[in-house]
Design a protein around this motif. Sequence first.
Motif, PDB file in Angstrom:
ATOM      1  N   PRO A 136      -2.593 -13.211   0.686  1.00 31.63           N
ATOM      2  CA  PRO A 136      -3.864 -13.084  -0.022  1.00 31.63           C
ATOM      3  C   PRO A 136      -3.816 -11.986  -1.075  1.00 31.63           C
ATOM      4  O   PRO A 136      -3.058 -11.020  -0.960  1.00 31.63           O
ATOM      5  CB  PRO A 136      -4.861 -12.741   1.098  1.00 31.63           C
ATOM      6  N   THR A 137      -4.652 -12.133  -2.093  1.00 26.45           N
ATOM      7  CA  THR A 137      -4.618 -11.219  -3.229  1.00 26.45           C
ATOM      8  C   THR A 137      -4.990  -9.796  -2.847  1.00 26.45           C
ATOM      9  O   THR A 137      -4.518  -8.838  -3.472  1.00 26.45           O
ATOM     10  CB  THR A 137      -5.583 -11.728  -4.319  1.00 26.45           C
ATOM     11  N   ASP A 138      -5.818  -9.618  -1.829  1.00 24.78           N
ATOM     12  CA  ASP A 138      -6.209  -8.251  -1.490  1.00 24.78           C
ATOM     13  C   ASP A 138      -5.029  -7.436  -0.970  1.00 24.78           C
ATOM     14  O   ASP A 138      -5.090  -6.198  -0.952  1.00 24.78           O
ATOM     15  CB  ASP A 138      -7.375  -8.219  -0.497  1.00 24.78           C
ATOM     16  N   GLN A 139      -3.936  -8.089  -0.564  1.00 27.83           N
ATOM     17  CA  GLN A 139      -2.747  -7.322  -0.203  1.00 27.83           C
ATOM     18  C   GLN A 139      -2.208  -6.563  -1.414  1.00 27.83           C
ATOM     19  O   GLN A 139      -1.762  -5.421  -1.294  1.00 27.83           O
ATOM     20  CB  GLN A 139      -1.658  -8.250   0.349  1.00 27.83           C
ATOM     21  N   LEU A 140      -2.249  -7.204  -2.581  1.00 24.67           N
ATOM     22  CA  LEU A 140      -1.802  -6.534  -3.797  1.00 24.67           C
ATOM     23  C   LEU A 140      -2.707  -5.349  -4.126  1.00 24.67           C
ATOM     24  O   LEU A 140      -2.225  -4.264  -4.479  1.00 24.67           O
ATOM     25  CB  LEU A 140      -1.785  -7.528  -4.965  1.00 24.67           C
ATOM     26  N   LEU A 186       2.761  -3.666   3.073  1.00 22.26           N
ATOM     27  CA  LEU A 186       1.415  -4.246   2.947  1.00 22.26           C
ATOM     28  C   LEU A 186       1.391  -5.691   2.472  1.00 22.26           C
ATOM     29  O   LEU A 186       0.378  -6.371   2.647  1.00 22.26           O
ATOM     30  CB  LEU A 186       0.579  -3.386   1.983  1.00 22.26           C
ATOM     31  N   MET A 187       2.451  -6.170   1.858  1.00 21.68           N
ATOM     32  CA  MET A 187       2.437  -7.527   1.314  1.00 21.68           C
ATOM     33  C   MET A 187       3.265  -8.483   2.158  1.00 21.68           C
ATOM     34  O   MET A 187       4.099  -9.234   1.667  1.00 21.68           O
ATOM     35  CB  MET A 187       2.901  -7.519  -0.153  1.00 21.68           C
ATOM     36  N   VAL A 218       2.925  -5.905  -9.002  1.00 24.85           N
ATOM     37  CA  VAL A 218       2.445  -7.255  -9.327  1.00 24.85           C
ATOM     38  C   VAL A 218       3.601  -8.240  -9.307  1.00 24.85           C
ATOM     39  O   VAL A 218       3.497  -9.344  -8.745  1.00 24.85           O
ATOM     40  CB  VAL A 218       1.742  -7.263 -10.697  1.00 24.85           C
ATOM     41  N   ASP A 219       4.719  -7.865  -9.925  1.00 21.56           N
ATOM     42  CA  ASP A 219       5.875  -8.762  -9.972  1.00 21.56           C
ATOM     43  C   ASP A 219       6.428  -9.032  -8.580  1.00 21.56           C
ATOM     44  O   ASP A 219       6.825 -10.160  -8.259  1.00 21.56           O
ATOM     45  CB  ASP A 219       6.972  -8.171 -10.870  1.00 21.56           C
ATOM     46  N   ARG A 220       6.478  -8.007  -7.728  1.00 20.27           N
ATOM     47  CA  ARG A 220       6.953  -8.210  -6.356  1.00 20.27           C
ATOM     48  C   ARG A 220       6.005  -9.144  -5.606  1.00 20.27           C
ATOM     49  O   ARG A 220       6.441  -9.973  -4.801  1.00 20.27           O
ATOM     50  CB  ARG A 220       7.075  -6.874  -5.629  1.00 20.27           C
ATOM     51  N   PHE A 221       4.720  -9.008  -5.860  1.00 23.02           N
ATOM     52  CA  PHE A 221       3.730  -9.851  -5.192  1.00 23.02           C
ATOM     53  C   PHE A 221       3.880 -11.310  -5.626  1.00 23.02           C
ATOM     54  O   PHE A 221       3.894 -12.225  -4.789  1.00 23.02           O
ATOM     55  CB  PHE A 221       2.327  -9.350  -5.516  1.00 23.02           C
ATOM     56  N   THR A 222       4.009 -11.570  -6.907  1.00 21.92           N
ATOM     57  CA  THR A 222       4.104 -12.950  -7.394  1.00 21.92           C
ATOM     58  C   THR A 222       5.458 -13.573  -7.063  1.00 21.92           C
ATOM     59  O   THR A 222       5.533 -14.765  -6.766  1.00 21.92           O
ATOM     60  CB  THR A 222       3.855 -12.998  -8.911  1.00 21.92           C
ATOM     61  N   ARG A 223       6.520 -12.778  -7.101  1.00 18.62           N
ATOM     62  CA  ARG A 223       7.838 -13.320  -6.748  1.00 18.62           C
ATOM     63  C   ARG A 223       7.904 -13.702  -5.273  1.00 18.62           C
ATOM     64  O   ARG A 223       8.624 -14.633  -4.894  1.00 18.62           O
ATOM     65  CB  ARG A 223       8.938 -12.296  -7.061  1.00 18.62           C
ATOM     66  N   ALA A 224       7.153 -12.983  -4.448  1.00 21.48           N
ATOM     67  CA  ALA A 224       7.191 -13.250  -3.007  1.00 21.48           C
ATOM     68  C   ALA A 224       6.665 -14.632  -2.684  1.00 21.48           C
ATOM     69  O   ALA A 224       6.926 -15.151  -1.585  1.00 21.48           O
ATOM     70  CB  ALA A 224       6.385 -12.195  -2.251  1.00 21.48           C
ATOM     71  N   GLU A 225       5.941 -15.257  -3.621  1.00 25.95           N
ATOM     72  CA  GLU A 225       5.393 -16.589  -3.363  1.00 25.95           C
ATOM     73  C   GLU A 225       6.466 -17.660  -3.248  1.00 25.95           C
ATOM     74  O   GLU A 225       6.190 -18.753  -2.769  1.00 25.95           O
ATOM     75  CB  GLU A 225       4.428 -16.982  -4.481  1.00 25.95           C
ATOM     76  N   ARG A 235       9.649   4.567  -2.981  1.00 26.06           N
ATOM     77  CA  ARG A 235       8.505   4.638  -2.072  1.00 26.06           C
ATOM     78  C   ARG A 235       7.517   3.517  -2.359  1.00 26.06           C
ATOM     79  O   ARG A 235       6.921   2.953  -1.439  1.00 26.06           O
ATOM     80  CB  ARG A 235       7.831   6.000  -2.221  1.00 26.06           C
ATOM     81  N   ARG A 236       7.346   3.153  -3.623  1.00 21.25           N
ATOM     82  CA  ARG A 236       6.442   2.059  -3.992  1.00 21.25           C
ATOM     83  C   ARG A 236       6.948   0.737  -3.413  1.00 21.25           C
ATOM     84  O   ARG A 236       6.176  -0.106  -2.974  1.00 21.25           O
ATOM     85  CB  ARG A 236       6.300   1.967  -5.510  1.00 21.25           C
ATOM     86  N   GLU A 237       8.254   0.552  -3.402  1.00 19.81           N
ATOM     87  CA  GLU A 237       8.828  -0.657  -2.816  1.00 19.81           C
ATOM     88  C   GLU A 237       8.574  -0.699  -1.318  1.00 19.81           C
ATOM     89  O   GLU A 237       8.272  -1.764  -0.761  1.00 19.81           O
ATOM     90  CB  GLU A 237      10.327  -0.725  -3.110  1.00 19.81           C
ATOM     91  N   GLU A 238       8.677   0.453  -0.653  1.00 19.24           N
ATOM     92  CA  GLU A 238       8.406   0.495   0.785  1.00 19.24           C
ATOM     93  C   GLU A 238       6.950   0.122   1.069  1.00 19.24           C
ATOM     94  O   GLU A 238       6.655  -0.611   2.019  1.00 19.24           O
ATOM     95  CB  GLU A 238       8.695   1.896   1.326  1.00 19.24           C
TER      96      GLU A 238
END
Length: 332
Positions: free
Chosen positions: A294-298, A323-324, A280-287, A315-318
């Motif tokens: 789009p949210t479905d990437q998360l 995908l994001m 979640v943090d990687r997704f929001t920071r990427a903004e 591996r989670r970071e990869e």
Amino acid sequence: MSEWFVYRGTGQPDPTALDRLPDPPAWRTFDAPVVPYDVPELDSSTRRRLGADTSPLPIQDPETLEVVNAALYLRRPLLVTGEPGVGKSTLAHAIAYELGLGRVLEWPIVSRSELRDGLYTYDAIGRLQDSQLSAEDRSDDIGRYIKLGALGTALLAADRPRVLLIDELDKSDIDLPNDLLNVLEEGRFAIPELERIADRTPVVQVLTDDGRRVEVTDGRVRCRAFPVVLMTSNREREFPAPLLRRCITLDLRAPRDERLAALVQAHFGQGSYDANRDLVDRFTRAETDGALRPTDQLLNAIFLAQHAARDESGRREEISDLLMRPLDRGPR
């Protein structure tokens, strides 16, 4: 939360909420005789969008709630704009679920879409072929070859409104928004093929978008409870002022904070938001780069990480990087 709200955006069903609505204003009152028909329950499309688990967290922000409820009170269409993936079409399913309004009627718009596509279709070729194959006189059996579209079904004179999603209106031909004006204002339309035989067959049974049979009288469909109409747009074009005048507009923002937590927990269960805070943090920071994600990437990243990585942080970071990725390359 404001006491006047009918739709509260909690994700908790409240089928009696619409009973608290006052009568519509005089200029939005429709009085067609009730046409009884069986409204299907919510289908898999709604379940896919909303998820299986309810959440105690709010799924809508206060501004969205105010605008949605204004549209419900005024019996006006809701024009929802926003970037792809922010939940515009999901809003229609959330309203139908919470207010107990049954299956969402969906009309996906493409460049070739015309008003009649949303109102009804008439299978003239099929009728001609059947008449050639049968010796019976089927001159008055025209209802077998007419099917109401999503918009046409939504305008049937039911006691309770249906939810109609007109998805991605900005992809339409230039004429469609103007063609919608009269239907959305008057809440009615005619089927010329039925009007021509109304003198000898005033009542004809036709098929609805739900696959049910319903009676149409004198070749005209008129509404009683104006449907909950949501028209979505990805901001790819401007709409004519006459259409905007007839709508309540909402600019929907991407879910964040409590709304994002509610979304994640709806699809992955209680506690899943905290368990996946790294993604979640990687997704929001990427903004911060201003690109479109789009949210479905998360949701995709969380699902894959649960099965392919679990506790492997590298591996989670990869997976998140895979995908994001932004859908565009520039700030918006």
